[in-house]
Enzyme design. Structure first.
Site, PDB file in Angstrom:
ATOM      1  CG  HIS A  96      34.010  56.956  34.082  1.00 10.72           C
ATOM      2  ND1 HIS A  96      33.345  57.402  35.224  1.00 10.72           N
ATOM      3  CD2 HIS A  96      33.003  56.785  33.110  1.00 10.72           C
ATOM      4  CE1 HIS A  96      31.995  57.134  35.227  1.00 10.72           C
ATOM      5  NE2 HIS A  96      31.865  57.012  33.780  1.00 10.72           N
ATOM      6  NE  ARG A 121      28.003  56.373  37.646  1.00  8.82           N
ATOM      7  CZ  ARG A 121      27.849  56.595  36.348  1.00  8.82           C
ATOM      8  NH1 ARG A 121      28.696  55.750  35.816  1.00  8.82           N
ATOM      9  NH2 ARG A 121      26.943  57.370  35.801  1.00  8.82           N
TER      10      ARG A 121
HETATM   11  P1  NDP Z   1      19.289  51.116  32.612  1.00  3.09           P
HETATM   12  O1  NDP Z   1      18.548  51.767  33.764  1.00  3.09           O
HETATM   13  O2  NDP Z   1      18.578  50.973  31.229  1.00  3.09           O
HETATM   14  O3  NDP Z   1      19.415  49.437  33.022  1.00  3.09           O
HETATM   15  C1  NDP Z   1      19.844  49.109  34.450  1.00  3.09           C
HETATM   16  C2  NDP Z   1      19.747  47.672  34.273  1.00  3.09           C
HETATM   17  O4  NDP Z   1      20.215  47.372  35.425  1.00  3.09           O
HETATM   18  C3  NDP Z   1      18.337  47.021  34.204  1.00  3.09           C
HETATM   19  O5  NDP Z   1      18.198  45.701  33.488  1.00  3.09           O
HETATM   20  C4  NDP Z   1      17.939  46.844  35.679  1.00  3.09           C
HETATM   21  O6  NDP Z   1      16.940  45.728  35.848  1.00  3.09           O
HETATM   22  C5  NDP Z   1      19.371  46.161  36.200  1.00  3.09           C
HETATM   23  N1  NDP Z   1      19.274  46.263  37.628  1.00  3.09           N
HETATM   24  C6  NDP Z   1      19.338  47.418  38.606  1.00  3.09           C
HETATM   25  N2  NDP Z   1      19.128  47.235  39.677  1.00  3.09           N
HETATM   26  C7  NDP Z   1      19.135  45.898  39.953  1.00  3.09           C
HETATM   27  C8  NDP Z   1      19.358  44.954  41.042  1.00  3.09           C
HETATM   28  N3  NDP Z   1      19.457  45.302  42.289  1.00  3.09           N
HETATM   29  N4  NDP Z   1      19.626  43.487  40.742  1.00  3.09           N
HETATM   30  C9  NDP Z   1      19.863  43.322  39.512  1.00  3.09           C
HETATM   31  N5  NDP Z   1      19.509  43.897  38.226  1.00  3.09           N
HETATM   32  C10 NDP Z   1      19.262  45.313  38.637  1.00  3.09           C
HETATM   33  O7  NDP Z   1      20.642  51.618  32.835  1.00  3.09           O
HETATM   34  P2  NDP Z   1      21.754  51.612  31.602  1.00  3.09           P
HETATM   35  O8  NDP Z   1      21.845  50.351  30.769  1.00  3.09           O
HETATM   36  O9  NDP Z   1      21.331  52.714  30.658  1.00  3.09           O
HETATM   37  O10 NDP Z   1      23.021  52.104  32.205  1.00  3.09           O
HETATM   38  C11 NDP Z   1      23.543  51.377  33.354  1.00  3.09           C
HETATM   39  C12 NDP Z   1      24.746  52.099  33.967  1.00  3.09           C
HETATM   40  O11 NDP Z   1      25.810  52.163  33.179  1.00  3.09           O
HETATM   41  C13 NDP Z   1      24.428  53.410  34.316  1.00  3.09           C
HETATM   42  O12 NDP Z   1      23.539  53.640  35.343  1.00  3.09           O
HETATM   43  C14 NDP Z   1      25.788  53.837  34.488  1.00  3.09           C
HETATM   44  O13 NDP Z   1      26.165  53.731  36.099  1.00  3.09           O
HETATM   45  C15 NDP Z   1      26.858  53.063  33.789  1.00  3.09           C
HETATM   46  N6  NDP Z   1      27.205  54.026  32.520  1.00  3.09           N
HETATM   47  C16 NDP Z   1      28.481  53.916  32.532  1.00  3.09           C
HETATM   48  C17 NDP Z   1      29.333  54.613  31.306  1.00  3.09           C
HETATM   49  C18 NDP Z   1      30.682  54.483  31.500  1.00  3.09           C
HETATM   50  O14 NDP Z   1      31.218  55.417  30.484  1.00  3.09           O
HETATM   51  N7  NDP Z   1      31.555  53.808  32.139  1.00  3.09           N
HETATM   52  C19 NDP Z   1      28.469  55.173  30.425  1.00  3.09           C
HETATM   53  C20 NDP Z   1      27.070  55.165  30.543  1.00  3.09           C
HETATM   54  C21 NDP Z   1      26.712  54.624  31.744  1.00  3.09           C
HETATM   55  P3  NDP Z   1      15.398  45.720  35.192  1.00  3.09           P
HETATM   56  O15 NDP Z   1      15.524  45.802  33.842  1.00  3.09           O
HETATM   57  O16 NDP Z   1      14.618  44.706  35.830  1.00  3.09           O
HETATM   58  O17 NDP Z   1      14.932  47.279  35.566  1.00  3.09           O
HETATM   59  C1  OXD Z   2      27.203  57.714  32.140  1.00  4.11           C
HETATM   60  C2  OXD Z   2      28.662  57.969  32.327  1.00  4.11           C
HETATM   61  O1  OXD Z   2      26.478  57.593  33.196  1.00  4.11           O
HETATM   62  O2  OXD Z   2      29.396  58.352  31.090  1.00  4.11           O
HETATM   63  O3  OXD Z   2      26.681  58.124  31.067  1.00  4.11           O
HETATM   64  O4  OXD Z   2      29.333  57.238  33.090  1.00  4.11           O
END
Ligand code: NDP
Ligand code: OXD
Length: 314
Positions: free
Chosen positions: A277, A229
Site C-alpha cells: 500500500h 482499496r
Molecule cells: P476520484 O474521486 O477523483 O475518482 C474516482 C473515480 O471513480 C471517478 O472517475 C468516479 O466516477 C469513479 N467511480 C466511483 N464510483 C464508481 C462506480 N460506482 N462505478 C464506476 N466508476 C465509479 O478518486 P481518486 O482518483 O483521487 O482516487 C481513487 C482511489 O484511489 C481513492 O479513493 C483511494 O481509495 C485510492 N488511492 C490509493 C492509493 C494507494 O497508494 N494505493 C493512494 C491514493 C488513492 P466519476 O468520474 O463519474 O465520478
Molecule cells: C490514499 C492512500 O487514499 O494513500 O491517499 O491510500
C-alpha cells in the site's frame, strides 16, 4: 484556534512539523491530547480511531491526508461537517509511476526474466507483443485514473476507461455505469483499478467480473492491477481465478486486511506481485501545503474545495 491531527498506522511527527511550519499562527495538537476540545476547528485524519472525533464540538471541517475518504466515512460517530479529500498532483504522479511500472512489467515479462537471471538462463521470448496490441482498461477516471490513463496512452497502449458518469476524453475510449461495464471488460487485457471504496464498488473485483475480461489476447490471459482499496477485491476469487487460468497474473497494492497476513497464499503465488500500500504515498510537505491553503481560504470566508459527497461516498 487549533488543528487536530488524528493518525493511525504511521508516524505523526512529520505531519506535525509541516503543519507547525506552514501555519505558525495555529496550535497543532494530536488527537487525545489534553487541549480543550472546543478550541479545535479543523481535524486532519488518516484512519482515525472511530468515534474519536465526536468530542470536537466546534469542528468546521475534516481533511483526509490521502485521496481516499473511506477511512473517514466508515466512522459511525463522524461529526456532521464537510470532509475534504486531497487532490494533490503529487499523488497522481506517484500513482501513475506505479501503474506504468507494473503494466510495463507485465507487458515485458519482468518477473520471468528476473527468475531466469537468478538461474543464469539465457532464453528470449520471440512472441513479445508491443504496447499498441494491449488493451488497458482503467476503472475510475478521477484524479488518479485520468492521469494514469493519459500516461499509458502516451506509452502506446490502447486505453479505455470506466467511470460512474459519462466522460469524453480525447484518445481514450470511455465507458460509464453498470450497463457499459461488460463492454469495457470484454475489450480489456490489463485491468487497472483506481476506484474509491463505496457501497457500490465494494467487492467489485470478483470472479464474475474476471470472467468477463478478454480471454486469450496477446498476453495469453487477463491481468489485474489494484491500487484502489483492498475491499474492492475478493482475494479468494483472485487466487481461484489465477489457479483456474481466468486471470493470468496480478499486481496488488491494497488488501482486504492490511498489513497482509503472513498466512495469505498471495505472498508466494508465482503470478502475484505485492506492494505494501505505497503506490502513491502522501508526502507531508505537498499535502500540508494544500490543506493549509484551504484553511487560510476558509478563514477568509471562501468555500472549501474538493468536498466529498456523502451520498455517493467519494
Ligand atoms: P476520484 O474521486 O477523483 O475518482 C474516482 C473515480 O471513480 C471517478 O472517475 C468516479 O466516477 C469513479 N467511480 C466511483 N464510483 C464508481 C462506480 N460506482 N462505478 C464506476 N466508476 C465509479 O478518486 P481518486 O482518483 O483521487 O482516487 C481513487 C482511489 O484511489 C481513492 O479513493 C483511494 O481509495 C485510492 N488511492 C490509493 C492509493 C494507494 O497508494 N494505493 C493512494 C491514493 C488513492 P466519476 O468520474 O463519474 O465520478
Ligand atoms: C490514499 C492512500 O487514499 O494513500 O491517499 O491510500
Amino acid at each position: 484556534m487549533a488543528i487536530m491531527i488524528a493518525i493511525r498506522g504511521q508516524d505523526a511527527e512529520p505531519w506535525v512539523k509541516c503543519f507547525t511550519e506552514r501555519l505558525p499562527n495555529h496550535s497543532i495538537v494530536l488527537e487525545g491530547s489534553h487541549t480543550q476540545p472546543e478550541l479545535v476547528r479543523f481535524g486532519v485524519s488518516w484512519q482515525h480511531e472511530p468515534g474519536s472525533l465526536a468530542r470536537y464540538k466546534n469542528l468546521a471541517a475534516i481533511f483526509s491526508l490521502g485521496a481516499g475518504v473511506d477511512h473517514i466515512l466508515a466512522d459511525p460517530k463522524l461529526p456532521s461537517v464537510p470532509i475534504v479529500r486531497s487532490t494533490n498532483p503529487d499523488l497522481s504522479n506517484r500513482m501513475s509511476e506505479w501503474v506504468l511500472l507494473h503494466v510495463l512489467a507485465h507487458l515485458r515479462q519482468y518477473r520471468k526474466y528476473d527468475r531466469q537471471q537468478s538461474q543464469k538462463v539465457w532464453k528470449d521470448d520471440r512472441s513479445q507483443p508491443s504496447a499498441e496490441e494491449i488493451h488497458v482498461g482503467v476503472m475510475g477516471l478521477g484524479m488518479l485514473g485520468l492521469n494514469a490513463a493519459n500516461k499509458l496512452k502516451m506509452v502506446g497502449f490502447d486505453v479505455a476507461g470506466w467511470s460512474r458518469t459519462p466522460k469524453n476524453i480525447p484518445g481514450i475510449e470511455c465507458f460509464s455505469g453498470s450497463t457499459d461495464l461488460e463492454h469495457f471488460l470484454a475489450r480489456t487485457d490489463i485491468l487497472v483499478c483506481l476506484l474509491p471504496l463505496t457501497p457500490e464498488t465494494k467487492g467489485i473485483l470478483n470472479k464474475r467480473l474476471f470472467l468477463q475480461l478478454r480471454q486469450g489476447g496477446p498476453l495469453s490471459g487477463p491481468i489485474l492491477l489494484n491500487a484502489g482499496r483492498g475491499e474492492l477485491q475478493s482475494e479468494d476469487d483472485i487466487i481461484t481465478s489465477l489457479d483456474e487460468g481466468i486471470l493470468r497474473a496480478t499486481t496488488l497494492d491494497v488488501f482486504e486486511i492490511e498489513p497482509l497476513s503472513t498466512d495469505s497464499p498471495l505472498w508466494l503465488h508465482p503470478a502475484v506481485t505485492i506492494t505494501p500500500h505505497n503506490a502513491a504515498m502522501s508526502d507531508p510537505s505537498a499535502i500540508v501545503a494544500e490543506i493549509a491553503k484551504q484553511i487560510e481560504a476558509y478563514e477568509r470566508g471562501e468555500p472549501l474545495q474538493n468536498v466529498v459527497k456523502h451520498t455517493i461516498g467519494y
